[in-house]
Write an enzyme that holds these catalytic residues in place. Structure first.
Site, PDB file in Angstrom:
ATOM      1  N   SER A  18       0.855  -1.195   0.000  1.00 55.69           N
ATOM      2  CA  SER A  18       0.000   0.000   0.000  1.00 55.69           C
ATOM      3  C   SER A  18       0.891   1.245   0.000  1.00 55.69           C
ATOM      4  O   SER A  18       2.093   1.153   0.306  1.00 55.69           O
ATOM      5  CB  SER A  18      -0.889   0.004   1.247  1.00 55.69           C
TER       6      SER A  18
ATOM      7  N   ASP B 143      -0.695  -1.697  -4.021  1.00 61.38           N
ATOM      8  CA  ASP B 143      -2.066  -1.898  -3.571  1.00 61.38           C
ATOM      9  C   ASP B 143      -2.738  -0.529  -3.389  1.00 61.38           C
ATOM     10  O   ASP B 143      -2.224   0.313  -2.652  1.00 61.38           O
ATOM     11  CB  ASP B 143      -2.021  -2.660  -2.235  1.00 61.38           C
ATOM     12  N   HIS B 144      -3.846  -0.316  -4.070  1.00 58.23           N
ATOM     13  CA  HIS B 144      -4.594   0.953  -3.964  1.00 58.23           C
ATOM     14  C   HIS B 144      -3.745   2.187  -4.255  1.00 58.23           C
ATOM     15  O   HIS B 144      -3.740   3.142  -3.462  1.00 58.23           O
ATOM     16  CB  HIS B 144      -5.246   1.108  -2.578  1.00 58.23           C
TER      17      HIS B 144
ATOM     18  N   ASP C  92      -6.387   2.946  -7.941  1.00 64.18           N
ATOM     19  CA  ASP C  92      -7.686   3.019  -7.283  1.00 64.18           C
ATOM     20  C   ASP C  92      -8.199   4.457  -7.331  1.00 64.18           C
ATOM     21  O   ASP C  92      -7.918   5.260  -6.446  1.00 64.18           O
ATOM     22  CB  ASP C  92      -7.578   2.527  -5.839  1.00 64.18           C
TER      23      ASP C  92
ATOM     24  N   GLY D  89     -10.070  -9.664   2.120  1.00 62.87           N
ATOM     25  CA  GLY D  89     -10.134 -11.128   2.260  1.00 62.87           C
ATOM     26  C   GLY D  89     -10.105 -11.627   3.698  1.00 62.87           C
ATOM     27  O   GLY D  89     -10.387 -12.794   3.952  1.00 62.87           O
TER      28      GLY D  89
ATOM     29  N   ASN E 250      -7.088 -10.595  -1.719  1.00 69.37           N
ATOM     30  CA  ASN E 250      -6.178  -9.757  -0.932  1.00 69.37           C
ATOM     31  C   ASN E 250      -6.373  -9.999   0.564  1.00 69.37           C
ATOM     32  O   ASN E 250      -7.498  -9.909   1.069  1.00 69.37           O
ATOM     33  CB  ASN E 250      -6.460  -8.282  -1.202  1.00 69.37           C
ATOM     34  N   VAL E 251      -5.260 -10.252   1.249  1.00 76.75           N
ATOM     35  CA  VAL E 251      -5.322 -10.459   2.695  1.00 76.75           C
ATOM     36  C   VAL E 251      -4.254  -9.605   3.377  1.00 76.75           C
ATOM     37  O   VAL E 251      -3.080  -9.669   3.013  1.00 76.75           O
ATOM     38  CB  VAL E 251      -5.102 -11.946   3.070  1.00 76.75           C
TER      39      VAL E 251
ATOM     40  N   THR F 267      -5.258  -7.762   7.019  1.00 72.67           N
ATOM     41  CA  THR F 267      -5.597  -7.674   8.450  1.00 72.67           C
ATOM     42  C   THR F 267      -5.345  -8.981   9.210  1.00 72.67           C
ATOM     43  O   THR F 267      -4.783  -8.972  10.300  1.00 72.67           O
ATOM     44  CB  THR F 267      -7.078  -7.256   8.605  1.00 72.67           C
TER      45      THR F 267
HETATM   46  P1  13P Z   1      -7.988  -7.046   4.630  1.00 69.48           P
HETATM   47  O1  13P Z   1      -7.078  -6.139   5.415  1.00 69.48           O
HETATM   48  O2  13P Z   1      -9.399  -6.937   5.063  1.00 69.48           O
HETATM   49  O3  13P Z   1      -7.493  -8.435   4.594  1.00 69.48           O
HETATM   50  O4  13P Z   1      -7.972  -6.506   3.127  1.00 69.48           O
HETATM   51  C1  13P Z   1      -6.777  -6.471   2.439  1.00 69.48           C
HETATM   52  C2  13P Z   1      -6.943  -5.795   1.133  1.00 69.48           C
HETATM   53  O5  13P Z   1      -7.987  -5.842   0.524  1.00 69.48           O
HETATM   54  C3  13P Z   1      -5.786  -5.090   0.582  1.00 69.48           C
HETATM   55  O6  13P Z   1      -6.082  -4.420  -0.590  1.00 69.48           O
END
Ligand code: 13P
Length: 288
Positions: free
Chosen positions: A56, A91-92, A113, A216, A236-237, A239
């Site tokens: 990110s 990411d984003h 994004d 995810g 995508n995971v 958290t």
């Molecule tokens: P989570 O943090 O909910 O797993 O989402 C990750 C994500 O979508 C990154 O773009």
């Protein structure tokens, strides 16, 4: 697959194409530092599966910048003899400038994004990124609708994508993958996630490119399987990885108030992180 001199990093096209054809999903796992990157690469190598390392904008800033990350990832691949396909992905990315900076530094994939903007503006910026990226063999993911929740300490509300929006951005930009917001959120869910599988299936039939599921973490296994059956090829995971690692480190520090070597403290979360990576890879049933 793009050729970047020594072939270390690839874009996601080949791995997602195989996933779509064979009905599994490739894990996109967010990285935050050298240790996480090392643990993820080691575990995916052990499992012999391709991986997308997601970065990110906040994580890029935290780690020093895109150049530092590219150097770190390429160095680890070499030193650890990693031979699985590895894609290094923004990411984003919030702007053309961010995506360009990452591409110039050697990232092999970007997500632009611009989903907070009106669709025509989203399309315009996405197309600009696609033109720059494709000339350099870099893959591009875009988002329509808006995926809500909390990421990088930014909280936003969700809007589901329509089939028309998905078709518009797909046809007008030439993106390689699309993340349509269909009820998943970033961060932990309040209650049961409510994914619009019906629309997911329609979008998958209308578009020939792979679909991406963000947020995810915290989606029950049966819903992950259903999403894959409805056309999701990249999940995508972030958290859940963060949580697993933090819990292990917290436990270690509660039980040991004498250690001060950062390698011991940070490393106390290694197994928990690797176990979570394995759990997700097995769930997504990633094949090579
Ligand atoms: P989570 O943090 O909910 O797993 O989402 C990750 C994500 O979508 C990154 O773009």
């Amino acid at each position: 697959m793009i050729k970047l001199g020594d072939n270390m990093l690839v874009n996601f096209n080949e791995m997602l194409k195989k996933a779509k054809e064979n009905h599994y999903a490739v894990p996109h796992l967010n990285i935050n530092n050298l240790e996480w990157t090392k643990y993820i690469l080691e575990e995916c190598q052990e499992l012999d599966v391709p991986v997308i390392l997601g970065v990110s904008e906040g994580a890029a800033k935290y780690m020093g910048g895109f150049e530092a990350i590219t150097g770190m990832v390429r160095g680890l691949i070499k030193d650890l003899n990693i031979s699985i396909p590895v894609c290094l992905h923004v990411d984003h990315g919030q702007s053309f400038e961010t995506c360009k900076k990452a591409i110039d530094a050697g990232f092999t994939s970007v997500m632009i994004d611009a989903s907070k903007l009106e669709l025509d503006e989203n399309v315009r910026i996405t197309k600009e990124v696609v033109d720059y990226a494709h000339e350099r063999g870099v893959s591009v993911e875009a988002e329509v609708g808006h995926i809500g929740g909390t990421e990088d300490n930014i909280t936003s509300s969700a809007t589901n994508a329509t089939v028309e929006e998905c078709l518009t951005i797909y046809k007008e930009t030439g993106i390689d993958a699309l993340a349509p917001a269909l009820g998943s959120v970033h961060g932990f869910y309040k209650g049961e996630p409510n994914l619009d599988f019906e629309r997911m299936e329609i979008i998958n039939k209308e578009l020939s490119i792979p679909l991406v599921l963000h947020g995810g973490s915290g989606i029950p296994d049966d819903k992950i399987k259903k999403a894959i059956a409805c056309g999701i090829s990249k999940i995508n995971v972030n958290t859940e990885l963060q949580y697993a690692w933090s819990e292990a480190v917290r436990k270690f520090l509660q039980e040991d108030n004498k250690s001060y070597d950062p390698r011991k403290v940070i490393g106390s979360g290694e197994q928990a992180l690797k176990d979570k990576v394995r759990e997700k890879v097995v769930l997504f049933a990633t094949k090579k």
